[in-house]
Design a protein around this motif. Structure first.
Motif, short mmCIF file in Angstrom:
data_model
loop_
_atom_site.label_atom_id
_atom_site.label_comp_id
_atom_site.label_asym_id
_atom_site.label_seq_id
_atom_site.Cartn_x
_atom_site.Cartn_y
_atom_site.Cartn_z
N LEU A 85 1.73 32.62 -33.40
CA LEU A 85 0.92 31.68 -32.64
C LEU A 85 1.74 30.45 -32.28
CD1 LEU A 85 -2.20 31.67 -35.03
CD2 LEU A 85 -1.71 33.30 -33.20
N THR A 86 1.30 29.73 -31.26
CA THR A 86 1.88 28.43 -30.90
C THR A 86 0.75 27.48 -30.55
OG1 THR A 86 2.10 29.09 -28.57
CG2 THR A 86 4.02 29.44 -30.01
N ASN A 87 1.04 26.17 -30.60
CA ASN A 87 0.05 25.19 -30.17
C ASN A 87 0.54 24.49 -28.91
OD1 ASN A 87 1.94 23.35 -31.01
ND2 ASN A 87 0.68 22.41 -32.59
N ALA A 88 -0.21 23.49 -28.45
CA ALA A 88 0.10 22.84 -27.17
C ALA A 88 1.43 22.10 -27.20
CB ALA A 88 -1.02 21.87 -26.81
N SER A 89 1.89 21.67 -28.37
CA SER A 89 3.15 20.93 -28.46
C SER A 89 4.34 21.85 -28.72
CB SER A 89 3.06 19.89 -29.57
OG SER A 89 2.89 20.50 -30.82
N GLY A 90 4.11 23.16 -28.78
CA GLY A 90 5.20 24.11 -28.98
C GLY A 90 5.46 24.48 -30.42
N ALA A 91 4.68 23.96 -31.35
CA ALA A 91 4.86 24.33 -32.76
C ALA A 91 4.48 25.79 -32.96
CB ALA A 91 4.02 23.44 -33.65
N GLY A 137 -4.97 23.12 -32.40
CA GLY A 137 -5.26 24.53 -32.49
C GLY A 137 -4.08 25.39 -32.08
N TYR A 138 -4.02 26.61 -32.61
CA TYR A 138 -2.96 27.57 -32.31
C TYR A 138 -3.58 28.82 -31.70
CZ TYR A 138 0.23 24.86 -35.28
OH TYR A 138 1.02 23.86 -35.81
N SER A 139 -2.82 29.48 -30.82
CA SER A 139 -3.27 30.73 -30.22
C SER A 139 -2.09 31.66 -30.04
CB SER A 139 -3.96 30.48 -28.88
OG SER A 139 -3.05 29.89 -27.95
N GLY A 140 -2.36 32.95 -29.99
CA GLY A 140 -1.29 33.93 -29.82
C GLY A 140 -1.82 35.34 -29.94
N LYS A 141 -0.92 36.24 -30.37
CA LYS A 141 -1.27 37.66 -30.44
C LYS A 141 -0.82 38.26 -31.77
CE LYS A 141 -1.01 38.58 -25.46
NZ LYS A 141 -2.43 38.99 -25.35
N ILE A 142 -1.36 39.42 -32.05
CA ILE A 142 -0.94 40.17 -33.23
C ILE A 142 0.35 40.92 -32.89
CG2 ILE A 142 -1.54 42.11 -34.76
CD1 ILE A 142 -4.48 41.28 -34.37
N VAL A 143 1.34 40.79 -33.77
CA VAL A 143 2.64 41.43 -33.53
C VAL A 143 2.87 42.60 -34.46
CG1 VAL A 143 3.68 39.32 -32.63
CG2 VAL A 143 3.80 39.79 -35.09
N ALA A 144 2.06 42.76 -35.48
CA ALA A 144 2.19 43.90 -36.39
C ALA A 144 0.84 44.20 -37.00
CB ALA A 144 3.20 43.60 -37.50
N LEU A 145 0.52 45.49 -37.11
CA LEU A 145 -0.75 45.94 -37.66
C LEU A 145 -0.51 47.17 -38.51
CD1 LEU A 145 -3.85 46.01 -37.86
CD2 LEU A 145 -3.89 47.23 -35.67
N HIS A 189 -2.03 33.84 -44.97
CA HIS A 189 -0.85 33.09 -45.36
C HIS A 189 -0.15 32.60 -44.10
CE1 HIS A 189 2.73 31.88 -47.61
NE2 HIS A 189 3.45 32.47 -46.66
N GLY A 190 0.12 31.30 -44.05
CA GLY A 190 0.77 30.72 -42.88
C GLY A 190 2.19 30.29 -43.18
N ASP A 191 3.09 30.48 -42.21
CA ASP A 191 4.50 30.12 -42.37
C ASP A 191 5.05 29.52 -41.08
OD1 ASP A 191 5.56 30.77 -44.99
OD2 ASP A 191 5.11 32.86 -44.51
N GLY A 192 5.94 28.55 -41.24
CA GLY A 192 6.80 28.10 -40.15
C GLY A 192 6.14 27.28 -39.08
N ALA A 193 5.30 26.30 -39.45
CA ALA A 193 4.70 25.42 -38.44
C ALA A 193 5.71 24.37 -38.03
CB ALA A 193 3.45 24.75 -39.00
N SER A 194 6.62 24.74 -37.11
CA SER A 194 7.68 23.82 -36.67
C SER A 194 7.70 23.73 -35.16
CB SER A 194 9.04 24.31 -37.19
OG SER A 194 9.31 25.60 -36.68
N SER A 195 8.12 22.59 -34.66
CA SER A 195 8.16 22.37 -33.22
C SER A 195 9.55 22.68 -32.68
CB SER A 195 7.79 20.90 -32.91
OG SER A 195 7.81 20.69 -31.54
#
Length: 361
Positions: free
Chosen positions: A326-332, A309-317, A354-360
């Motif tokens: 967002l980030t997950n427990a492993s830092g992705a 799972g990923y969690s985070g905040k909204i950075v633009a509205l 749309h999701g982008d950049g799931a990298s650790s």
């Protein structure tokens, strides 16, 4: 929070149901067609009634096959396009078993076209294509077992046995009343029996056995949606296989609350359908600004099926478009671009993600 069922879920169930109904209608049409060749009739069912029911059942079958194809393409869960439904064995998703379904569909299309052009092409040509269209039944039967998601369920196995048994009984009656020599009829019956045995052996070692989805040609990224791991290392490996870029459809509900000071909170919960099925939850806090909200804080969670799972905040509205980091427990890291279309009268919404950049890191 209660989530509304997405349109994709409805399409998935319609696809499965229309496929089963198509097989039942094709079976009934084939049985009546065979009975018609032996001039079968009774006092309650004269021959013209059998012919009329056969024709209507065939039309209904074609309609349900068309519905099955349209909903399969529209659902988007499996990478199946119109080309895959018409041109056999070219799909990247279970090419052989989907290809059998395309053959059945093409044969039925040929029946429709030649029936419309019957006055131009002549009775003999139409009759030849009409008999060829009967071949759509075995192709549809194998397609349903090899490509369907319910092949290991007992109810579908019962439906398949009933369909095959009905056709076998009609063929047996046809052979008994055939004027051809006895040894030829016996040979045809023996071939049919061998094919039935081979079909049972294939089913038990194929669709009826665990692991068929992978052996049938399902793309690996679809298999990963349903895979799970009980170890920490497995969880890390799964998280890194989240696609670098993906799109999905949203469907869900929202709730809004406010206090006397003018502070507003809006909570959204949605099901995500597409390449990465997930649950999306986001909450906005702020103050009223015209018809909108001036955001002061936010919380976003994105929980893909079988991924970390990923969690985070909204950075633009801006308007109905949001961007969240967002980030997950492993830092992705994952950036989501979300578009929401709200229906205030029902407190529901649809949209896209749309999701982008799931990298650790």
């Amino acid at each position: 929070m209660i989530l509304a069922a997405g349109n994709g879920t409805a399409l998935w169930y319609i696809t499965r149901a229309s496929g089963v109904v198509s097989l039942l209608l094709l079976t009934a049409g084939l049985v009546l067609g065979i009975l018609g060749t032996v001039r079968w009739r009774s006092e309650r069912w004269p021959r013209f009634a059998v012919v009329s029911i056969h024709r209507n059942l065939t039309l209904f079958a074609i309609a349900f096959v068309a519905l099955h194809v349209v909903t399969t393409i529209a659902d988007g869960y499996a990478p199946v396009g119109f080309k895959d439904a018409v041109i056999p064995f070219v799909s990247k998703y279970r090419p052989l078993w989907l290809g059998f379904g395309a053959v059945a569909f093409d044969l039925l299309l040929a029946l429709v076209v030649t029936s419309l052009l019957r006055a131009r092409i002549g009775y003999r040509a139409w009759r030849a294509v009409h008999w060829l269209a009967y071949a759509s039944w075995p192709f549809a039967l194998v397609h349903g077992l090899g490509n369907g998601s319910d092949a290991r369920f007992g109810w579908l196995l019962i439906v398949t046995i009933l369909c095959a048994g009905s056709v076998a009984a009609a063929l047996a009656l046809r052979l008994l009343r055939s004027p051809v020599p006895l040894f030829l009829r016996a040979g045809a019956g023996a071939v049919a029996a061998v094919l039935a045995i081979l079909a049972v052996v294939w089913y038990r070692g194929g669709p009826g056995k665990v692991g068929w989805a992978a052996r049938a040609g399902t793309p690996s990224y679809i298999l990963r949606r349903h895979s799970s791991s009980s170890t920490t290392q497995g969880a890390v490996n799964v998280s890194t296989t989240l696609p670098k870029s993906f799109d999905g459809r949203l469907s869900g509900r929202f709730a809004r609350s406010s206090d006397e000071a003018g502070d507003i909170g809006i909570a959204f919960g949605a099901a995500v359908r597409g390449r990465v099925p997930a649950v999306l939850r986001l909450t906005l806090w702020g103050t009223a600004a015209g018809e909108g909200v001036s955001m002061s804080d936010s919380s976003v969670t994105f929980s893909p099926v079988s991924f970390s799972g990923y969690s985070g905040k909204i950075v633009a509205l801006q308007g109905n478009q949001l961007v969240a980091d967002l980030t997950n427990a492993s830092g992705a890291q994952l950036r989501l671009t979300i578009v929401l279309n709200l229906d205030g009268s029902t407190s529901t919404f649809t949209g896209s993600v749309h999701g982008d950049g799931a990298s650790s890191e």
